[in-house]
Write a protein that holds these residues in place. Structure first.
Motif, mmCIF file in Angstrom:
data_model
loop_
_atom_site.group_PDB
_atom_site.id
_atom_site.type_symbol
_atom_site.label_atom_id
_atom_site.label_comp_id
_atom_site.label_asym_id
_atom_site.label_seq_id
_atom_site.Cartn_x
_atom_site.Cartn_y
_atom_site.Cartn_z
ATOM 1 N N GLY A 1 11.234 4.914 6.463
ATOM 2 C CA GLY A 1 12.496 5.450 5.966
ATOM 3 C C GLY A 1 13.090 4.612 4.855
ATOM 4 O O GLY A 1 13.749 5.126 3.942
ATOM 5 N N ARG A 2 12.863 3.319 4.916
ATOM 6 C CA ARG A 2 13.366 2.423 3.869
ATOM 7 C C ARG A 2 12.752 2.733 2.513
ATOM 8 O O ARG A 2 13.328 2.436 1.469
ATOM 9 C CB ARG A 2 13.060 0.969 4.252
ATOM 10 C CG ARG A 2 13.866 0.458 5.445
ATOM 11 C CD ARG A 2 13.407 -0.925 5.855
ATOM 12 N NE ARG A 2 14.230 -1.464 6.949
ATOM 13 C CZ ARG A 2 13.949 -2.563 7.615
ATOM 14 N NH1 ARG A 2 12.865 -3.273 7.293
ATOM 15 N NH2 ARG A 2 14.737 -2.980 8.595
ATOM 16 N N LEU A 3 11.562 3.343 2.546
ATOM 17 C CA LEU A 3 10.875 3.688 1.303
ATOM 18 C C LEU A 3 11.033 5.167 0.960
ATOM 19 O O LEU A 3 10.452 5.650 -0.013
ATOM 20 C CB LEU A 3 9.380 3.348 1.428
ATOM 21 C CG LEU A 3 9.053 1.864 1.586
ATOM 22 C CD1 LEU A 3 7.579 1.679 1.895
ATOM 23 C CD2 LEU A 3 9.429 1.103 0.325
ATOM 24 N N LYS B 1 0.820 -1.209 0.000
ATOM 25 C CA LYS B 1 0.000 0.000 0.000
ATOM 26 C C LYS B 1 0.856 1.261 0.000
ATOM 27 O O LYS B 1 0.586 2.221 -0.742
ATOM 28 C CB LYS B 1 -0.923 0.004 1.213
ATOM 29 C CG LYS B 1 -1.990 1.091 1.169
ATOM 30 C CD LYS B 1 -2.982 0.872 0.031
ATOM 31 C CE LYS B 1 -3.818 -0.375 0.251
ATOM 32 N NZ LYS B 1 -4.870 -0.525 -0.781
ATOM 33 N N VAL B 2 1.894 1.264 0.821
ATOM 34 C CA VAL B 2 2.738 2.451 0.921
ATOM 35 C C VAL B 2 3.496 2.696 -0.381
ATOM 36 O O VAL B 2 3.689 3.847 -0.793
ATOM 37 C CB VAL B 2 3.713 2.327 2.115
ATOM 38 C CG1 VAL B 2 4.723 3.458 2.113
ATOM 39 C CG2 VAL B 2 2.937 2.332 3.434
ATOM 40 N N SER B 3 3.895 1.662 -1.050
ATOM 41 C CA SER B 3 4.578 1.808 -2.337
ATOM 42 C C SER B 3 3.668 2.486 -3.353
ATOM 43 O O SER B 3 4.108 3.344 -4.136
ATOM 44 C CB SER B 3 5.030 0.442 -2.870
ATOM 45 O OG SER B 3 5.999 -0.132 -2.023
ATOM 46 N N ASN C 1 2.285 7.684 -6.096
ATOM 47 C CA ASN C 1 1.296 8.726 -6.375
ATOM 48 C C ASN C 1 1.726 10.090 -5.850
ATOM 49 O O ASN C 1 0.918 11.025 -5.823
ATOM 50 C CB ASN C 1 -0.060 8.342 -5.771
ATOM 51 C CG ASN C 1 -0.728 7.214 -6.536
ATOM 52 O OD1 ASN C 1 -0.394 6.948 -7.685
ATOM 53 N ND2 ASN C 1 -1.688 6.543 -5.909
ATOM 54 N N GLY C 2 2.980 10.181 -5.421
ATOM 55 C CA GLY C 2 3.514 11.489 -5.056
ATOM 56 C C GLY C 2 3.506 11.835 -3.590
ATOM 57 O O GLY C 2 3.905 12.947 -3.210
#
Length: 238
Positions: free
Chosen positions: A118-120, A87-89, A94-95
């Motif tokens: 933070g990894r993303l 979901k976070v990806s 989407n900005g």
């Protein structure tokens, strides 16, 4: 100046509502999506036991787009993180660059959130972090928010506690050791009116039930970190 595109981790309760209110008052941010985890087995909000229909009515009354993360009844940490990553990806693509939480003082939880995000390349923000919880509850009520208790830990509370609406006398009647905002998981609420809502959410009080849970013996493999525990739930009917 370009506003910081943010999504909010929405729990449906009072702390989320107040934190969202604070963030909406900050001209540096724009909150464009509310994200909520849902127990797909029962079709209810995770932890709170709130019907999905009321969650949808709530986010529609707020007027911000919402999305659900569907989890099994007792997700392992691996499954939880897999679903969150998915979901976070999407949100990052989407900005979205920032995400907000209603956490107040749980240091371990904040550290975990910041590390994972933070990894993303996403930054976590905490609008009501380290605020005095008694002051927060009074601010919540003074602003005109309304909230009802939907579940509570049986270690501290009986059946009569769930289904009550929080008022100014609430703090004075709490058992010793219980945080005024239930930040340690003592109780959870459903916020149904206040300055972030275009209209109040209508509901009626349904059945009150007691459920007892046993976590897996391998605690490190479970999102929940306690031994056997009991929870009183109050069903709210749309």
């Amino acid at each position: 100046m370009n506003k910081i595109k943010t999504y909010f981790n929405w729990s449906t309760g009072k702390d989320s509502a107040l934190a969202l209110h604070h963030l909406l008052q900050n001209s540096n941010y724009t909150v464009d999506e509310l994200v909520t985890t849902v127990n797909s087995h029962y079709n209810r909000v995770s932890m709170h036991g709130l019907r999905k229909e009321l969650l949808i009515a709530q986010t529609q009354a707020i007027g911000i787009s919402s999305t659900l993360i569907e989890l099994p009844e007792m997700p392992s940490m691996a499954i939880y993180e897999e679903k969150m990553l998915e979901k976070v990806s999407r949100l990052k693509n989407n900005g979205f660059t920032h995400t907000a939480f209603g956490d107040i003082f749980l240091e371990d939880l904040r550290t975990y959130r910041e590390k994972q995000l933070g990894r993303l390349g996403l930054k976590a923000i905490f609008p009501i972090w380290k605020h005095n919880t008694k002051d927060l509850l009074n601010e919540f009520l003074d602003l005109g928010f309304k909230t009802i208790i939907v579940c509570a830990n049986s270690k501290y509370f009986t059946k009569d506690f769930v289904g009550t609406i929080i008022d100014k006398n609430f703090i004075d009647n709490l058992p010793e050791g219980v945080d005024p905002c239930g930040e340690n998981g003592e109780f959870h609420t459903f916020c149904f009116d206040g300055p972030i809502f275009k209209k109040p959410i209508s509901f009626s009080i349904g059945e009150k039930v007691y459920r007892e849970y046993s976590n897996p013996k391998t605690d490190n493999d479970c999102v929940c970190k306690s031994d056997k525990y009991g929870i009183w739930y109050c069903d709210l009917i749309p």
